[in-house]
Enzyme design. Structure first.
Site, mmCIF file in Angstrom:
data_model
loop_
_atom_site.group_PDB
_atom_site.id
_atom_site.type_symbol
_atom_site.label_atom_id
_atom_site.label_comp_id
_atom_site.label_asym_id
_atom_site.label_seq_id
_atom_site.Cartn_x
_atom_site.Cartn_y
_atom_site.Cartn_z
ATOM 1 C CG ASP A 11 -1.840 -1.222 1.232
ATOM 2 O OD1 ASP A 11 -2.150 -1.740 0.149
ATOM 3 O OD2 ASP A 11 -2.208 -1.665 2.336
ATOM 4 C CE LYS A 14 2.291 -2.478 -4.309
ATOM 5 N NZ LYS A 14 2.084 -2.093 -2.901
ATOM 6 N N GLY A 38 -4.562 -4.350 -3.758
ATOM 7 C CA GLY A 38 -5.559 -3.324 -4.055
ATOM 8 C C GLY A 38 -4.785 -2.080 -4.449
ATOM 9 C CG HIS A 39 -2.060 -2.077 -6.986
ATOM 10 N ND1 HIS A 39 -1.160 -2.622 -7.855
ATOM 11 C CD2 HIS A 39 -1.759 -2.605 -5.772
ATOM 12 C CE1 HIS A 39 -0.358 -3.456 -7.199
ATOM 13 N NE2 HIS A 39 -0.709 -3.469 -5.933
ATOM 14 C CD GLN A 220 0.814 -8.932 -2.634
ATOM 15 O OE1 GLN A 220 1.503 -9.553 -3.431
ATOM 16 N NE2 GLN A 220 -0.430 -8.609 -2.884
HETATM 17 P P1 GDP Z 1 -0.818 0.286 -3.500
HETATM 18 O O1 GDP Z 1 -1.384 -0.993 -3.023
HETATM 19 O O2 GDP Z 1 0.657 0.382 -3.262
HETATM 20 O O3 GDP Z 1 -1.180 0.608 -4.921
HETATM 21 O O4 GDP Z 1 -1.454 1.418 -2.597
HETATM 22 P P2 GDP Z 1 -3.023 1.553 -2.187
HETATM 23 O O5 GDP Z 1 -3.761 2.055 -3.359
HETATM 24 O O6 GDP Z 1 -3.499 0.312 -1.526
HETATM 25 O O7 GDP Z 1 -2.919 2.611 -1.031
HETATM 26 C C1 GDP Z 1 -2.401 3.866 -1.233
HETATM 27 C C2 GDP Z 1 -3.483 4.898 -0.892
HETATM 28 O O8 GDP Z 1 -2.889 6.168 -0.762
HETATM 29 C C3 GDP Z 1 -4.538 5.039 -1.963
HETATM 30 O O9 GDP Z 1 -5.739 5.403 -1.361
HETATM 31 C C4 GDP Z 1 -3.998 6.185 -2.827
HETATM 32 O O10 GDP Z 1 -5.029 6.884 -3.498
HETATM 33 C C5 GDP Z 1 -3.370 7.061 -1.771
HETATM 34 N N1 GDP Z 1 -2.180 7.815 -2.185
HETATM 35 C C6 GDP Z 1 -1.205 7.484 -3.050
HETATM 36 N N2 GDP Z 1 -0.238 8.424 -3.050
HETATM 37 C C7 GDP Z 1 -0.617 9.366 -2.182
HETATM 38 C C8 GDP Z 1 -0.031 10.588 -1.715
HETATM 39 O O11 GDP Z 1 1.055 10.986 -2.107
HETATM 40 N N3 GDP Z 1 -0.737 11.291 -0.778
HETATM 41 C C9 GDP Z 1 -1.940 10.876 -0.293
HETATM 42 N N4 GDP Z 1 -2.536 11.631 0.618
HETATM 43 N N5 GDP Z 1 -2.515 9.742 -0.700
HETATM 44 C C10 GDP Z 1 -1.845 8.987 -1.620
HETATM 45 P P1 IMO Z 2 -0.936 -4.224 -2.198
HETATM 46 O O1 IMO Z 2 -0.460 -4.752 -3.547
HETATM 47 C C1 IMO Z 2 -1.038 -4.679 2.115
HETATM 48 C C2 IMO Z 2 -0.946 -8.761 3.700
HETATM 49 C C3 IMO Z 2 -2.190 -9.240 4.392
HETATM 50 C C4 IMO Z 2 -1.581 -10.226 5.366
HETATM 51 C C5 IMO Z 2 -0.454 -10.841 4.566
HETATM 52 C C6 IMO Z 2 -0.810 -12.153 3.892
HETATM 53 O O2 IMO Z 2 -2.232 -3.516 -2.259
HETATM 54 O O3 IMO Z 2 0.170 -3.451 -1.560
HETATM 55 P P2 IMO Z 2 -2.376 -12.906 1.892
HETATM 56 O O4 IMO Z 2 -3.743 -12.478 1.497
HETATM 57 O O5 IMO Z 2 -1.338 -12.630 0.881
HETATM 58 O O6 IMO Z 2 -2.346 -14.315 2.398
HETATM 59 O O7 IMO Z 2 -2.021 -12.008 3.198
HETATM 60 O O8 IMO Z 2 -0.106 -9.889 3.578
HETATM 61 N N1 IMO Z 2 -1.177 -8.239 2.317
HETATM 62 C C7 IMO Z 2 -1.156 -6.951 1.999
HETATM 63 N N2 IMO Z 2 -1.021 -5.860 2.770
HETATM 64 N N3 IMO Z 2 -1.155 -4.550 0.786
HETATM 65 C C8 IMO Z 2 -1.253 -5.635 -0.007
HETATM 66 O O9 IMO Z 2 -1.222 -5.571 -1.349
HETATM 67 C C9 IMO Z 2 -1.311 -6.913 0.601
HETATM 68 N N4 IMO Z 2 -1.442 -8.171 0.125
HETATM 69 C C10 IMO Z 2 -1.346 -8.985 1.198
HETATM 70 O O10 IMO Z 2 -2.858 -8.184 5.037
HETATM 71 O O11 IMO Z 2 -1.005 -9.543 6.454
HETATM 72 MG MG MG Z 3 -2.937 -1.677 -1.781
#
Ligand code: GDP
Ligand code: IMO
Ligand code: MG
Length: 420
Positions: A11, A14, A38-39, A220
């Site tokens: 998270d 990415k 979840g991207h 991840q």
């Molecule tokens: P990912 O899994 O690495 O793609 O990240 P996620 O989408 O799960 O979580 C990142 C969250 O932070 C999302 O809600 C994005 O919209 C938000 N986000 C990304 N970059 C920034 C930033 O620079 N500032 C803020 N405030 N939010 C951001």
């Molecule tokens: P993105 O790509 C954050 C965590 C789960 C759990 C562990 C194992 O959005 O960054 P799994 O479902 O793989 O058996 O879970 O890894 N986890 C993540 N945490 N972002 C993710 O993906 C994750 N994918 C798995 O919360 O601790």
């Molecule tokens: Mg994510």
């Protein structure tokens, strides 16, 4: 081929950054993980979360490939496809699937849930998407792949694997009803059949040999890597840069830049050690201001300070050439903030990540001055507050890697490039 991957526990942002960089690349390819990811992408009023589909999907000229290292849930894929169809149907013409992608069966998800329930307090905190059981069947040489769908014996093999799962499930006291899930799953299989499949290794290597640019999109984060993460509280794939080589069939010498992405602080979803975790007002501040709730499960993300020994470890393992800092804006308004620069373990100071990442490990903090400015409208690095630049320069000195991008908001536009 460049690789973009997370340096923390996932998270890191990415999805946002891949979307920003996509116009520079011909192909965006996911190389590991599954719908546990979840991207999130955001531009203007548009917000979208991708789970299996690469984050270049909304860019006109980008081909998106789901590579062999990925595990795919046909149901989640079908739902993702249906949403994209409503938004921009033609985008799906640019989505190709590797025939070697392993399928997540409904019983894999049930096994995941049964295993977690049996673990009780020691559960991993899995997203329950069936990731672990599917990779177990892959390495156990029992898995079903996309390329098997069109084979005459597909049903036979499906039933064989399902029955094997039933046998394993007898060990657990776990109730389940498969009927509805199975029906949906086979509808998902029909959806997969409508897509172009490729031998992704040939496809991507040929593109590289023709000087096309390819970006491998990680899911991840490094600290969730099956080998080098905080085992056993990890995911079941190689999230590190080497995973892009095995997950796409591209040799290491074709890897160019490794873009390592990290938040200006740290978060973690699920169980497992988190040395810099905060349980106070600062932690709440980061959670609220950063909207730290899971994009896949909606769970609260645990929040804490940046962990420098862990960041340096991630930089080392991935061979990061450029750093990307996200969520710099979330620190705005904090009078002071901290960074762990070492750990104290039984009275000894170390800057290395130890074998056991547990409660015996006490972070040693360095405090930084904060800033008040709202960063979200800042467009140039020079205009960032001096205190933030000081923090960035400290990170560069510690890691030995330049910070190339500073993200100051979730929107595509809220992105500051340096030297560009
Ligand atoms: P990912 O899994 O690495 O793609 O990240 P996620 O989408 O799960 O979580 C990142 C969250 O932070 C999302 O809600 C994005 O919209 C938000 N986000 C990304 N970059 C920034 C930033 O620079 N500032 C803020 N405030 N939010 C951001
Ligand atoms: P993105 O790509 C954050 C965590 C789960 C759990 C562990 C194992 O959005 O960054 P799994 O479902 O793989 O058996 O879970 O890894 N986890 C993540 N945490 N972002 C993710 O993906 C994750 N994918 C798995 O919360 O601790
Ligand atoms: Mg994510």
């Amino acid at each position: 081929m460049d690789v973009l991957l997370g340096l923390q526990w996932g998270d890191e942002g990415k999805g946002k950054i891949v979307d920003v960089l996509s116009p520079e690349y011909k192909i965006i390819a996911r190389f590991q993980g599954g719908p546990n990811a979840g991207h999130s992408l955001e531009f203007g009023d548009f917000k979208h979360v991708l789970h299996s589909i690469p984050s270049g999907i909304f860019r006109e000229n980008t081909i998106n490939v789901i590579g062999n290292g990925v595990v795919l849930d046909p149901v989640i894929f079908m739902n993702e496809v249906s949403k994209i169809k409503d938004i921009k149907a033609e985008a799906l013409d640019r989505l190709y699937l590797s025939r070697k992608v392993h399928l997540i069966l409904p019983t894999h998800k049930i096994l995941d849930a049964a295993s977690e329930a049996a673990k009780g307090k020691t559960k991993i905190g899995s997203t329950l998407k069936g990731i672990g059981p599917t990779y177990m069947d892959k390495t156990g040489r029992n898995g079903l792949r996309i390329g098997d769908i069109l084979e005459d014996n597909f049903m036979e093999r499906y039933n064989f694997l399902k029955n094997k799962h039933f046998e394993i499930l007898k060990q657990y006291d776990f109730k389940f009803d498969l009927r509805e899930q199975e029906e949906e799953w086979f509808r998902g299989i029909e959806t997969i059949k409508q897509f172009k499949t490729v031998d992704a290794a040939y496809y991507i290597n040929n593109a590289l040999d023709n000087n096309e640019k390819v970006l491998a999109e990680g899911a991840q984060g490094t600290l969730l890597d099956i080998e080098f993460g905080s085992y056993p509280f990890v995911t079941s794939s190689n999230t590190i840069s080497a995973g892009a080589n095995t997950g796409l069939g591209v040799p290491p010498r074709k890897t160019g830049d490794v873009l390592g992405i990290f938040k200006s602080y740290c978060t973690r979803v699920g169980s497992g050690p988190f040395p810099t975790e905060l349980f106070d007002e600062d932690g709440k501040y980061l959670q609220n201001k950063g909207h730290e709730f899971g994009a896949t499960t909606g769970r609260e993300r645990r929040c804490g300070w940046l962990d420098m020994p862990a960041l340096k470890y991630s930089v080392m393992i991935n061979g990061v050439t450029k750093l990307i800092m996200t969520k710099a804006d979330v620190l705005s308004g904090m009078k002071k903030f901290k960074v762990a620069t070492a750990y104290k373990i039984n009275g000894e100071i170390t800057t290395e990540v130890p074998y056991e990442f547990n409660e015996n490990l006490e972070p040693v903090y360095t405090e930084f001055e904060g800033w008040d400015d709202d960063l979200t409208k800042t467009t140039s690095y020079d205009k960032l507050p001096a205190a933030l630049k000081n923090y960035i320069e400290f990170i560069e000195k510690e890691t030995g890697v330049p910070v190339w991008i500073v993200s100051v908001g979730p929107d595509r536009g809220e992105t500051i490039f340096r030297n560009k």
